[in-house]
Design an enzyme around this catalytic site. Structure first.
Site, PDB file in Angstrom:
ATOM      1  N   GLU A 185       9.962  15.416  15.963  1.00 62.28           N
ATOM      2  CA  GLU A 185      10.378  15.308  14.568  1.00 62.28           C
ATOM      3  C   GLU A 185       9.644  16.356  13.738  1.00 62.28           C
ATOM      4  O   GLU A 185       8.419  16.406  13.744  1.00 62.28           O
ATOM      5  CB  GLU A 185      10.040  13.906  14.045  1.00 62.28           C
ATOM      6  CG  GLU A 185      10.483  13.712  12.623  1.00 62.28           C
ATOM      7  CD  GLU A 185      10.136  12.321  12.101  1.00 62.28           C
ATOM      8  OE1 GLU A 185       8.960  11.948  12.168  1.00 62.28           O
ATOM      9  OE2 GLU A 185      11.058  11.631  11.637  1.00 62.28           O
ATOM     10  N   LYS A 231       0.839  -1.197   0.000  1.00 55.37           N
ATOM     11  CA  LYS A 231       0.000   0.000   0.000  1.00 55.37           C
ATOM     12  C   LYS A 231       0.875   1.249   0.000  1.00 55.37           C
ATOM     13  O   LYS A 231       1.440   1.631   1.026  1.00 55.37           O
ATOM     14  CB  LYS A 231      -0.925   0.044   1.221  1.00 55.37           C
ATOM     15  CG  LYS A 231      -1.985   1.132   1.048  1.00 55.37           C
ATOM     16  CD  LYS A 231      -2.570   1.653   2.321  1.00 55.37           C
ATOM     17  CE  LYS A 231      -1.703   2.611   3.050  1.00 55.37           C
ATOM     18  NZ  LYS A 231      -1.408   3.877   2.336  1.00 55.37           N
ATOM     19  N   CYS A 270      13.830  10.175   7.624  1.00 53.35           N
ATOM     20  CA  CYS A 270      13.672   9.825   9.038  1.00 53.35           C
ATOM     21  C   CYS A 270      14.982   9.859   9.833  1.00 53.35           C
ATOM     22  O   CYS A 270      14.984  10.178  11.007  1.00 53.35           O
ATOM     23  CB  CYS A 270      13.062   8.441   9.113  1.00 53.35           C
ATOM     24  SG  CYS A 270      13.969   7.282   8.074  1.00 53.35           S
ATOM     25  N   GLU A 280       9.505   0.850  11.020  1.00 49.11           N
ATOM     26  CA  GLU A 280      10.545   1.864  10.804  1.00 49.11           C
ATOM     27  C   GLU A 280       9.867   3.209  10.976  1.00 49.11           C
ATOM     28  O   GLU A 280       9.092   3.628  10.111  1.00 49.11           O
ATOM     29  CB  GLU A 280      11.138   1.739   9.391  1.00 49.11           C
ATOM     30  CG  GLU A 280      11.845   0.432   9.123  1.00 49.11           C
ATOM     31  CD  GLU A 280      13.198   0.342   9.809  1.00 49.11           C
ATOM     32  OE1 GLU A 280      13.598   1.298  10.505  1.00 49.11           O
ATOM     33  OE2 GLU A 280      13.849  -0.702   9.657  1.00 49.11           O
TER      34      GLU A 280
HETATM   35  P1  NAD Z   1       2.274   8.267   8.115  1.00 44.82           P
HETATM   36  O1  NAD Z   1       2.515   7.375   9.263  1.00 44.82           O
HETATM   37  O2  NAD Z   1       1.195   9.263   8.199  1.00 44.82           O
HETATM   38  O3  NAD Z   1       1.951   7.383   6.812  1.00 44.82           O
HETATM   39  C1  NAD Z   1       2.815   6.370   6.345  1.00 44.82           C
HETATM   40  C2  NAD Z   1       2.021   5.324   5.606  1.00 44.82           C
HETATM   41  O4  NAD Z   1       1.175   4.636   6.510  1.00 44.82           O
HETATM   42  C3  NAD Z   1       1.077   5.875   4.544  1.00 44.82           C
HETATM   43  O5  NAD Z   1       1.018   4.937   3.484  1.00 44.82           O
HETATM   44  C4  NAD Z   1      -0.254   5.963   5.275  1.00 44.82           C
HETATM   45  O6  NAD Z   1      -1.352   5.929   4.393  1.00 44.82           O
HETATM   46  C5  NAD Z   1      -0.191   4.732   6.155  1.00 44.82           C
HETATM   47  N1  NAD Z   1      -0.913   4.792   7.416  1.00 44.82           N
HETATM   48  C6  NAD Z   1      -1.075   5.846   8.249  1.00 44.82           C
HETATM   49  N2  NAD Z   1      -1.746   5.474   9.357  1.00 44.82           N
HETATM   50  C7  NAD Z   1      -1.997   4.156   9.241  1.00 44.82           C
HETATM   51  C8  NAD Z   1      -2.657   3.183  10.059  1.00 44.82           C
HETATM   52  N3  NAD Z   1      -3.184   3.509  11.253  1.00 44.82           N
HETATM   53  N4  NAD Z   1      -2.722   1.907   9.624  1.00 44.82           N
HETATM   54  C9  NAD Z   1      -2.179   1.557   8.438  1.00 44.82           C
HETATM   55  N5  NAD Z   1      -1.571   2.422   7.607  1.00 44.82           N
HETATM   56  C10 NAD Z   1      -1.481   3.707   8.002  1.00 44.82           C
HETATM   57  O7  NAD Z   1       3.674   8.924   7.800  1.00 44.82           O
HETATM   58  P2  NAD Z   1       4.037  10.012   6.691  1.00 44.82           P
HETATM   59  O8  NAD Z   1       3.733  11.362   7.196  1.00 44.82           O
HETATM   60  O9  NAD Z   1       3.455   9.604   5.381  1.00 44.82           O
HETATM   61  O10 NAD Z   1       5.630   9.762   6.597  1.00 44.82           O
HETATM   62  C11 NAD Z   1       6.523  10.467   7.356  1.00 44.82           C
HETATM   63  C12 NAD Z   1       6.921   9.667   8.584  1.00 44.82           C
HETATM   64  O11 NAD Z   1       7.553   8.446   8.192  1.00 44.82           O
HETATM   65  C13 NAD Z   1       7.954  10.385   9.428  1.00 44.82           C
HETATM   66  O12 NAD Z   1       7.626  10.248  10.782  1.00 44.82           O
HETATM   67  C14 NAD Z   1       9.239   9.640   9.138  1.00 44.82           C
HETATM   68  O13 NAD Z   1      10.209   9.709  10.141  1.00 44.82           O
HETATM   69  C15 NAD Z   1       8.756   8.255   8.930  1.00 44.82           C
HETATM   70  N6  NAD Z   1       9.740   7.498   8.155  1.00 44.82           N
HETATM   71  C16 NAD Z   1      10.488   6.542   8.804  1.00 44.82           C
HETATM   72  C17 NAD Z   1      11.455   5.843   8.101  1.00 44.82           C
HETATM   73  C18 NAD Z   1      12.310   4.798   8.762  1.00 44.82           C
HETATM   74  O14 NAD Z   1      12.900   3.982   8.053  1.00 44.82           O
HETATM   75  N7  NAD Z   1      12.424   4.751  10.077  1.00 44.82           N
HETATM   76  C19 NAD Z   1      11.658   6.100   6.756  1.00 44.82           C
HETATM   77  C20 NAD Z   1      10.888   7.089   6.149  1.00 44.82           C
HETATM   78  C21 NAD Z   1       9.918   7.763   6.861  1.00 44.82           C
END
Ligand code: NAD
Length: 484
Positions: A387, A180, A288, A254
C-alpha cells in the site's frame, strides 16, 4: 496568521485540564504553516477519559439504560450541531490533511450527521429483544445489549467520516466511547467535541483524547475498556489484535488495502472517467479502499494506459480549499517521503513511468507529489503489492479473465475494488470472483446501508449497515421456564 488553539480535553461532558504540558502542533499540508495547537493526551488523561466512560456506562440510570428513542433525540441534536459546523469542519480537515474541499464537504461535513441519524433510526425501529419459542418446552428472551466502553482509534485520512463509522453505531447501541484521533487531524475532533457539548450528550458518554501510538496502545489495553474499534495501518492493526487476543477483548479492524480496478475488454473507460477517478485517486490517493492496481486487458492495454495517463495529466493540482482542485497535497512531509520512496522503487524495478513521478513544478510549498502512473508493472513487484497511500497507479496487463481474477486476488489485502465494463451483469459475475470485502461495478461508493470492511490483511469485522451495529452489541439470553 491566527491559529486555532485548545487548552483542554473534552472528558466527562465538559472541558478538562490536561495532566501535562505536552502539546500537538498542527500544520497546514498546503502552506506548511502552523495552524493550531491542542493538548496531547498522556496516560493519565486516557485513564480519566476511560473512568468517565466507565462511570457513564455503569450508571444504573445511564445512557445504556435509556430507551432507544430517548438516545435518538440526543443524537438528532448532535447531528444538527455537527451540521451547523459542517463548513468549518470541512475547512479544518482540508487545511490539515490536504483533502480537496469538494470531498471534505461530502465525507467530513455531511456523512457524520447522516450516520448518526441512520443508526439512531435503526436502533429505534428494530426490536432489540425477542422471545423465541424453544424446543425443550420453554422459551428464550434474546436481547441485544450494548457491549460496554468502546475505545475508538482513527487515522488522519478521513478523520470525521471514519470517526462516525464508529461513534454513530456505538452511541446508538448505548455504548460509551473514548475516541483517540490521530495527531495530524485534531482540530476537527475538537470542533466535533464542541458539537457534543452543544447537543448535551450526558457526561462521559463521549470523551476525546488525541495523541500518538503510545497512548493509543495504553487505551487499547486499558482494563476498563470492553471493545476496541480501530482504523489504520495493517502493522498497527496486528499489534492491536495481539493485545486484544491476549485480553480476549472484541476488536474491529479496518486496515490497509491494495485493491484492483479491473478494466474488462468491453469497457468504455473514457466516458466514465469521473467515476474511475473517484475509485482510484480520490483524496490524493489517501483512502484505504482505492483501486490503485489497474488491471487492463492485453488486447486494449496501450489504449487503457493512454486513457489513464490522459486523465492524470488533466487533473487540477493545487490549493485543496479551491473548489476546482482535484488533487491536493499529502498529509505530511513523512507521508510524501514514503510515497516518493515507492515511486523510486517502481522506477528501480523497471516499471514504465507514463505520468508524474516528481513534485509539481511551480508549487514551492506544501507536501505535493504529482499524480503518477506506472505501466508494465509486474504484479509481484513492490509497487503492485504494498500500500503506497498516495496518488500512484500501477497498470498491470492481463491475458484473460481468469488471469485478471488471479492477479486481483494476488496480494495480502482484500478491502475494495472495482470492475469496469459495458455489461453490468458481466461485471457482477466478475465481482463475485474477487476475494475482497467490497467491490463496485462501474463506480465505487461507500453505501451507508451496506457492510464495509476487509478480508485477509485488510481487517476483521464490518462497519456500516446493520452489520456495523452488531459489533457494539452482545447477545443476552434469558431462559424462560414453560411454567412461568
Ligand atoms: P496508523 O496505523 O499509523 O495510525 C492510525 C491510528 O492508530 C492513529 O490514531 C495512531 O495514533 C494510532 N496507532 C498507531 N499505532 C497504534 C498502536 N500500536 N496502538 C494503538 N493505536 C495506534 O495509520 P495512518 O498512517 O495514520 O493511516 C493510514 C492507514 O490507515 C493506511 O494503511 C490505510 O489503509 C488505513 N485506513 C484503513 C481504512 C479502512 O477502513 N480499512 C480507512 C482509512 C485508513
Amino acid at each position: 496568521m491566527t491559529t486555532i488553539d485548545y487548552e483542554q480535553f473534552y472528558i466527562d461532558g465538559g472541558w478538562t485540564a490536561p495532566a501535562t504540558d505536552a502539546r500537538i502542533t498542527v500544520r497546514s499540508a498546503t502552506t506548511e504553516e502552523v495552524v493550531g495547537h491542542v493538548p496531547e493526551a498522556g496516560e493519565k488523561d486516557i485513564d480519566l477519559a476511560v473512568e468517565a466512560a466507565r462511570r457513564a456506562f455503569d450508571d444504573p440510570e445511564g445512557w445504556p439504560q435509556w430507551s432507544p428513542d430517548r438516545r435518538s433525540a440526543v443524537l438528532e441534536r448532535f447531528a444538527a450541531a455537527l451540521e451547523k459546523r459542517g463548513a468549518e469542519t470541512a475547512r479544518r480537515v482540508t487545511v490539515q490533511n490536504g483533502m480537496p474541499t469538494a470531498v471534505a464537504q461530502q465525507f467530513e461535513a455531511g456523512f457524520p450527521a447522516l450516520l448518526l441519524r441512520y443508526y439512531a433510526g435503526l436502533v429505534a425501529q428494530t426490536p432489540q429483544e425477542e422471545v423465541r419459542p424453544g424446543m425443550l418446552g420453554g422459551s428464550s428472551l434474546v436481547a441485544r445489549q450494548p457491549v460496554g466502553v468502546v475505545a475508538a482509534i482513527v487515522p488522519w485520512n478521513v478523520p470525521q467520516g471514519i470517526t462516525f463509522l464508529k461513534l454513530a453505531p456505538a452511541l446508538a447501541a448505548g455504548c460509551t466511547v473514548v475516541l483517540k484521533p490521530a495527531p495530524e487531524t485534531v482540530l476537527d475532533a475538537f470542533l466535533m467535541a464542541e458539537a457534543a457539548v452543544e447537543a448535551g450528550l450526558p457526561a462521559g458518554v463521549l470523551n476525546v483524547v488525541p495523541g500518538g501510538r503510545e497512548v493509543g496502545a495504553h487505551l487499547v489495553s486499558h482494563p476498563k475498556v470492553d471493545k476496541v474499534s480501530f482504523t489504520g495501518s495493517t502493522a498497527a492493526g496486528r499489534a492491536i489484535a495481539e493485545t486484544c487476543g491476549r485480553l480476549l477483548r472484541p476488536v474491529t479492524l479496518e486496515l490497509g488495502g491494495k485493491s484492483a480496478a479491473v478494466v474488462l475488454d468491453d469497457a468504455d473507460l473514457a466516458s466514465n472517467l469521473e467515476s474511475f477517478f473517484a475509485a482510484t485517486l480520490l483524496n490524493n490517493g489517501q483512502i484505504c479502499w482505492l483501486g490503485t492496481r489497474v488491471l487492463a486487458p492485453r488486447t486494449r492495454y496501450q489504449e487503457v494506459v493512454d486513457t489513464i495517463t490522459g486523465l492524470v495529466d488533466s487533473l487540477a493540482i493545487g490549493d485543496p480549499l479551491d473548489p476546482a482542485t482535484q488533487l491536493g497535497p499529502l498529509v505530511s512531509a513523512r507521508q510524501r517521503e514514503r510515497v516518493e520512496g515507492y515511486i523510486a522503487k517502481g522506477v528501480g524495478d523497471g516499471a514504465r513511468l507514463t505520468s508524474g513521478g516528481k513534485r509539481p513544478s511551480g508549487i514551492d510549498k506544501g507536501w505535493f507529489v504529482e499524480p503518477t502512473v506506472f505501466a508494465d508493472v509486474n504484479p509481484a513487484s513492490v509497487i503492485a503489492q504494498e500500500e503506497i497511500f498516495g496518488p500512484v497507479l500501477a497498470v498491470i496487463p492481463y491475458a484473460d479473465e481468469d488471469e485478471a481474477v488471479a492477479i486481483a486476488n494476488g496480494t495480502e489485502y482484500g478491502l475494495g475494488g472495482s470492475v469496469w465494463t459495458a455489461d453490468p451483469d458481466r461485471g457482477t459475475a466478475f465481482a463475485r470472483k474477487v476475494r475482497t470485502g467490497t467491490i463496485g461495478v462501474n463506480a465505487y461508493v461507500n453505501e451507508p446501508t451496506a457492510p464495509f470492511g476487509g478480508i485477509k490483511a485488510s481487517g476483521l469485522g464490518r462497519e456500516l449497515g446493520p452489520e456495523g451495529l452488531a459489533p457494539f452489541q452482545v447477545y443476552k439470553t434469558v431462559y424462560l421456564d414453560a411454567r412461568a
